[in-house]
Design an enzyme around this catalytic site. Structure first.
Site, PDB file in Angstrom:
ATOM      1  N   ASP A 208      -0.602   8.730   8.846  1.00 44.91           N
ATOM      2  CA  ASP A 208       0.317   7.936   8.015  1.00 44.91           C
ATOM      3  C   ASP A 208       1.715   8.553   7.972  1.00 44.91           C
ATOM      4  O   ASP A 208       2.671   8.015   8.503  1.00 44.91           O
ATOM      5  CB  ASP A 208      -0.219   7.839   6.586  1.00 44.91           C
ATOM      6  CG  ASP A 208      -1.312   6.796   6.465  1.00 44.91           C
ATOM      7  OD1 ASP A 208      -1.399   5.931   7.351  1.00 44.91           O
ATOM      8  OD2 ASP A 208      -2.066   6.840   5.490  1.00 44.91           O
TER       9      ASP A 208
ATOM     10  N   GLY B 168      -2.115  28.751  20.340  1.00 43.75           N
ATOM     11  CA  GLY B 168      -1.414  29.254  21.520  1.00 43.75           C
ATOM     12  C   GLY B 168      -2.148  30.394  22.187  1.00 43.75           C
ATOM     13  O   GLY B 168      -3.348  30.585  21.997  1.00 43.75           O
ATOM     14  N   GLY B 169      -1.444  31.152  22.966  1.00 44.81           N
ATOM     15  CA  GLY B 169      -2.060  32.258  23.700  1.00 44.81           C
ATOM     16  C   GLY B 169      -2.120  33.542  22.884  1.00 44.81           C
ATOM     17  O   GLY B 169      -2.447  34.600  23.419  1.00 44.81           O
TER      18      GLY B 169
ATOM     19  N   GLN C 112       1.041   4.027   2.716  1.00 42.89           N
ATOM     20  CA  GLN C 112       1.657   5.342   2.939  1.00 42.89           C
ATOM     21  C   GLN C 112       2.555   5.455   4.172  1.00 42.89           C
ATOM     22  O   GLN C 112       3.646   6.029   4.096  1.00 42.89           O
ATOM     23  CB  GLN C 112       0.563   6.419   3.037  1.00 42.89           C
ATOM     24  CG  GLN C 112       1.153   7.811   3.162  1.00 42.89           C
ATOM     25  CD  GLN C 112       0.149   8.933   3.354  1.00 42.89           C
ATOM     26  OE1 GLN C 112       0.515  10.014   3.770  1.00 42.89           O
ATOM     27  NE2 GLN C 112      -1.130   8.717   3.059  1.00 42.89           N
TER      28      GLN C 112
ATOM     29  N   GLU D 261      -5.395   6.025   7.680  1.00 43.62           N
ATOM     30  CA  GLU D 261      -5.199   7.419   8.100  1.00 43.62           C
ATOM     31  C   GLU D 261      -6.334   8.000   8.954  1.00 43.62           C
ATOM     32  O   GLU D 261      -6.119   8.437  10.080  1.00 43.62           O
ATOM     33  CB  GLU D 261      -5.022   8.274   6.831  1.00 43.62           C
ATOM     34  CG  GLU D 261      -5.008   9.765   7.047  1.00 43.62           C
ATOM     35  CD  GLU D 261      -3.766  10.252   7.778  1.00 43.62           C
ATOM     36  OE1 GLU D 261      -2.665   9.844   7.401  1.00 43.62           O
ATOM     37  OE2 GLU D 261      -3.914  11.036   8.731  1.00 43.62           O
TER      38      GLU D 261
HETATM   39  N1  CAO Z   1       5.063 -12.260  -0.147  1.00 45.38           N
HETATM   40  C1  CAO Z   1       4.038 -12.984   0.326  1.00 45.38           C
HETATM   41  N2  CAO Z   1       3.025 -12.433   1.050  1.00 45.38           N
HETATM   42  C2  CAO Z   1       3.045 -11.112   1.233  1.00 45.38           C
HETATM   43  C3  CAO Z   1       4.089 -10.302   0.753  1.00 45.38           C
HETATM   44  C4  CAO Z   1       5.134 -10.920   0.022  1.00 45.38           C
HETATM   45  N3  CAO Z   1       6.149 -10.227  -0.474  1.00 45.38           N
HETATM   46  N4  CAO Z   1       3.825  -9.020   1.102  1.00 45.38           N
HETATM   47  C5  CAO Z   1       2.663  -9.033   1.778  1.00 45.38           C
HETATM   48  N5  CAO Z   1       2.192 -10.299   1.873  1.00 45.38           N
HETATM   49  C6  CAO Z   1       0.979 -10.737   2.543  1.00 45.38           C
HETATM   50  C7  CAO Z   1       1.010 -10.497   4.023  1.00 45.38           C
HETATM   51  O1  CAO Z   1       1.805 -11.447   4.673  1.00 45.38           O
HETATM   52  C8  CAO Z   1      -0.467 -10.580   4.368  1.00 45.38           C
HETATM   53  O2  CAO Z   1      -0.822 -11.959   4.421  1.00 45.38           O
HETATM   54  P1  CAO Z   1      -1.721 -12.608   5.624  1.00 45.38           P
HETATM   55  O3  CAO Z   1      -2.949 -11.783   5.699  1.00 45.38           O
HETATM   56  O4  CAO Z   1      -1.941 -14.000   5.119  1.00 45.38           O
HETATM   57  O5  CAO Z   1      -0.908 -12.538   6.854  1.00 45.38           O
HETATM   58  C9  CAO Z   1      -1.141 -10.029   3.114  1.00 45.38           C
HETATM   59  O6  CAO Z   1      -0.122  -9.973   2.136  1.00 45.38           O
HETATM   60  C10 CAO Z   1      -1.767  -8.670   3.222  1.00 45.38           C
HETATM   61  O7  CAO Z   1      -1.165  -7.813   4.146  1.00 45.38           O
HETATM   62  P2  CAO Z   1      -2.029  -6.756   4.964  1.00 45.38           P
HETATM   63  O8  CAO Z   1      -3.070  -7.460   5.764  1.00 45.38           O
HETATM   64  O9  CAO Z   1      -1.101  -5.876   5.711  1.00 45.38           O
HETATM   65  O10 CAO Z   1      -2.699  -5.884   3.803  1.00 45.38           O
HETATM   66  P3  CAO Z   1      -4.178  -5.271   3.719  1.00 45.38           P
HETATM   67  O11 CAO Z   1      -4.235  -4.608   2.388  1.00 45.38           O
HETATM   68  O12 CAO Z   1      -5.256  -6.251   4.015  1.00 45.38           O
HETATM   69  O13 CAO Z   1      -4.224  -4.164   4.872  1.00 45.38           O
HETATM   70  C11 CAO Z   1      -3.533  -2.149   6.018  1.00 45.38           C
HETATM   71  C12 CAO Z   1      -3.660  -2.895   4.686  1.00 45.38           C
HETATM   72  C13 CAO Z   1      -2.791  -0.863   5.747  1.00 45.38           C
HETATM   73  C14 CAO Z   1      -4.931  -1.823   6.585  1.00 45.38           C
HETATM   74  C15 CAO Z   1      -2.759  -3.014   7.033  1.00 45.38           C
HETATM   75  O14 CAO Z   1      -1.546  -3.408   6.453  1.00 45.38           O
HETATM   76  C16 CAO Z   1      -2.480  -2.313   8.353  1.00 45.38           C
HETATM   77  O15 CAO Z   1      -3.359  -2.145   9.199  1.00 45.38           O
HETATM   78  N6  CAO Z   1      -1.226  -1.926   8.563  1.00 45.38           N
HETATM   79  C17 CAO Z   1      -0.762  -1.334   9.799  1.00 45.38           C
HETATM   80  C18 CAO Z   1      -1.241   0.084   9.937  1.00 45.38           C
HETATM   81  C19 CAO Z   1      -0.835   0.966   8.789  1.00 45.38           C
HETATM   82  O16 CAO Z   1       0.324   1.105   8.454  1.00 45.38           O
HETATM   83  N7  CAO Z   1      -1.837   1.629   8.233  1.00 45.38           N
HETATM   84  C20 CAO Z   1      -1.579   2.713   7.313  1.00 45.38           C
HETATM   85  C21 CAO Z   1      -1.606   2.319   5.944  1.00 45.38           C
HETATM   86  S1  CAO Z   1      -1.453   3.754   4.955  1.00 45.38           S
HETATM   87  O17 CAO Z   1      -2.950   4.414   4.964  1.00 45.38           O
END
Ligand code: CAO
Length: 415
Positions: free
Chosen positions: A167, A246-247, A16, A138
């Site tokens: 988000d 606010g106030g 998001q 979030e």
């Molecule tokens: N080709 C190849 N690899 C890809 C890719 C692509 N096109 N797109 C994504 N990937 C890979 C990434 O490189 C990552 O690999 P590694 O773990 O090996 O480095 C993997 O996919 C997963 O990415 P991720 O760790 O970001 O995804 P997740 O689902 O585990 O985590 C989230 C999700 C949101 C917790 C994390 O991305 C995060 O903390 N983001 C920053 C904060 C944020 O924006 N949070 C709000 C999200 S909305 O609620």
């Protein structure tokens, strides 16, 4: 011409926070190229689905006006294509877990080398410090940014709000940073790194609560209801229920029908300037001169009595009648609108804040349009792309691959 028409955005965002940022830039006219893993795509395509095998509303409502290219950016061929995309684009946006792009082989230093004009924008849960490596969603941001500890009823548990301030709020902050960096690039000729941490974004939106934290050192917060109720303050900004920030004291009050309708309430603000109008409306003209009620400081210890009397009056009216009666008298009130009421509100559709969008697989659905209106750059909301819908055209037009090279990339599983 749209305001950001000549800006190309390499969109590595998912879920998001990042998508809200790039959707906004797409609405302002930028060409947003969303990069997704072949066969997988943004996880939200498949989350909270209301129709089997069709992109979810979660995805469609956050990814309007974008193009989708599939790319395995961890494969050798994928890295070559990504390098070319970095050369061709103006802005790269990502919100992966900390270090993901470094692990992919594209740290900021490399991106800058490939394209010194590139603006590289990231959202992470936390800024540099003890929690910089954490994955964040979030509600974690709402808790760590001070929103949860200051939301809820006094004496109750901390509460997270339905507004996605962690988000979507941080997405907005990042978009602001990106356009600022684009403006700066006009003069400097160079890109720069833009970062927004969700904790920081939430804290920015909770600025007034940090104000109150410091005011507490100089005495009780007199506009908080607990002051009038004689409840002592602790060391930290407390939860203030529905008190006005606010106030100008305000509360949520019952309206006609509250017994059966969970949203039959109004917000009512006792703005000092219109106090006499309020007294007349609620049938308490004597309060205009009464020393316990005539001035704002005199009223503070009596807010329960004041709002009790106002509520006796609001309970005789619907929330819309309260609005109709109070508005001409300049008394600030607002109905508590349910999502159903908002979805059916014609004026929001007329301004484009609510839009009906057609989707080839799901049919028509309702979405929130662009909440920011630019007079010379009107927004036309276009449906979100299907996974990889624009892969070939992007590989041809932006990356410059021939048909043969595209077939090779497909065979290698890179796109
Ligand atoms: N080709 C190849 N690899 C890809 C890719 C692509 N096109 N797109 C994504 N990937 C890979 C990434 O490189 C990552 O690999 P590694 O773990 O090996 O480095 C993997 O996919 C997963 O990415 P991720 O760790 O970001 O995804 P997740 O689902 O585990 O985590 C989230 C999700 C949101 C917790 C994390 O991305 C995060 O903390 N983001 C920053 C904060 C944020 O924006 N949070 C709000 C999200 S909305 O609620």
């Amino acid at each position: 011409m749209k305001a950001l028409e000549d800006v190309k955005i390499l969109d590595f965002t998912h879920v998001q926070s990042g998508p809200t940022c790039t959707q906004l830039l797409a609405w302002f006219g930028a060409d947003v190229i969303k990069v997704e893993r072949p066969g997988v795509g943004d996880a939200t395509r498949g989350q909270l689905r209301d129709i089997p095998d069709v992109d979810s509303l979660y995805f469609t409502m956050l990814n309007h006006n974008k193009r989708s290219v599939t790319l395995n950016s961890k494969s050798e061929k994928g890295k070559e294509i990504l390098t070319k995309l970095i050369e061709e684009c103006d802005v790269m946006v990502e919100n992966f877990a900390p270090g993901a792009l470094d692990r992919m082989g594209f740290p900021w230093e490399t991106i800058q080398e490939i394209n010194p004009r590139m603006i590289y924008a990231s959202i992470k849960g936390f800024g540099p410090g003890p929690y910089e490596d954490c994955k964040v969603y979030e509600n974690v941001a709402q808790c760590a940014g001070g929103a949860a500890s200051t939301t809820g009823m006094l004496g109750g548990v901390p509460i997270v709000t339905g507004a996605q301030i962690g988000d979507s709020g941080t997405g907005l902050h990042l978009a602001m940073g990106i356009v600022t960096a684009l403006y700066h690039r006009e003069k400097s000729g160079r890109g720069q790194r833009v970062s927004a941490a969700m904790q920081d974004g939430v804290l920015n939106l909770c600025r007034v609560k940090l104000r109150d934290q410091q005011r507490l050192e100089h005495g009780p917060l007199e506009e908080y209801s607990q002051f009038g109720e004689g409840i002592p303050f602790g060391e930290a900004t407390p939860r203030a229920g529905n008190d006005s920030g606010g106030g100008q004291p305000g509360r949520i009050l019952k309206c006609k029908g509250w017994e059966t309708d969970p949203d039959a309430y109004t917000y009512f603000i006792t703005q000092a300037a219109v106090w006499k109008n309020i007294c007349d409306v609620i049938g308490k003209p004597e309060w205009k001169e009464d020393e316990n009620f005539a001035t704002p400081p005199a009223r503070l210890p009596h807010l329960n009595e004041v709002f009790g009397a106002i509520e006796e009056w609001t309970m005789t009216k619907t929330k819309f009648e309260v609005m109709e009666i109070c508005n001409p008298l300049n008394i600030p009130v607002g109905p508590i609108l349910s999502m159903k009421e908002i979805a059916e509100e014609p004026s929001l559709r007329e301004t484009g804040t609510m839009v009906e969008v057609d989707h080839p697989e799901r049919g028509s659905y309702l979405s929130v349009g662009c909440p920011i209106k630019l007079s010379d750059s009107p927004v036309e909301v276009e449906r979100s792309p299907l996974l990889g819908e624009h892969t070939e055209e992007i590989l041809k037009d932006v990356v410059g691959l021939s048909d043969e090279e595209i077939s090779e990339a497909k065979e290698a599983g890179a796109v």
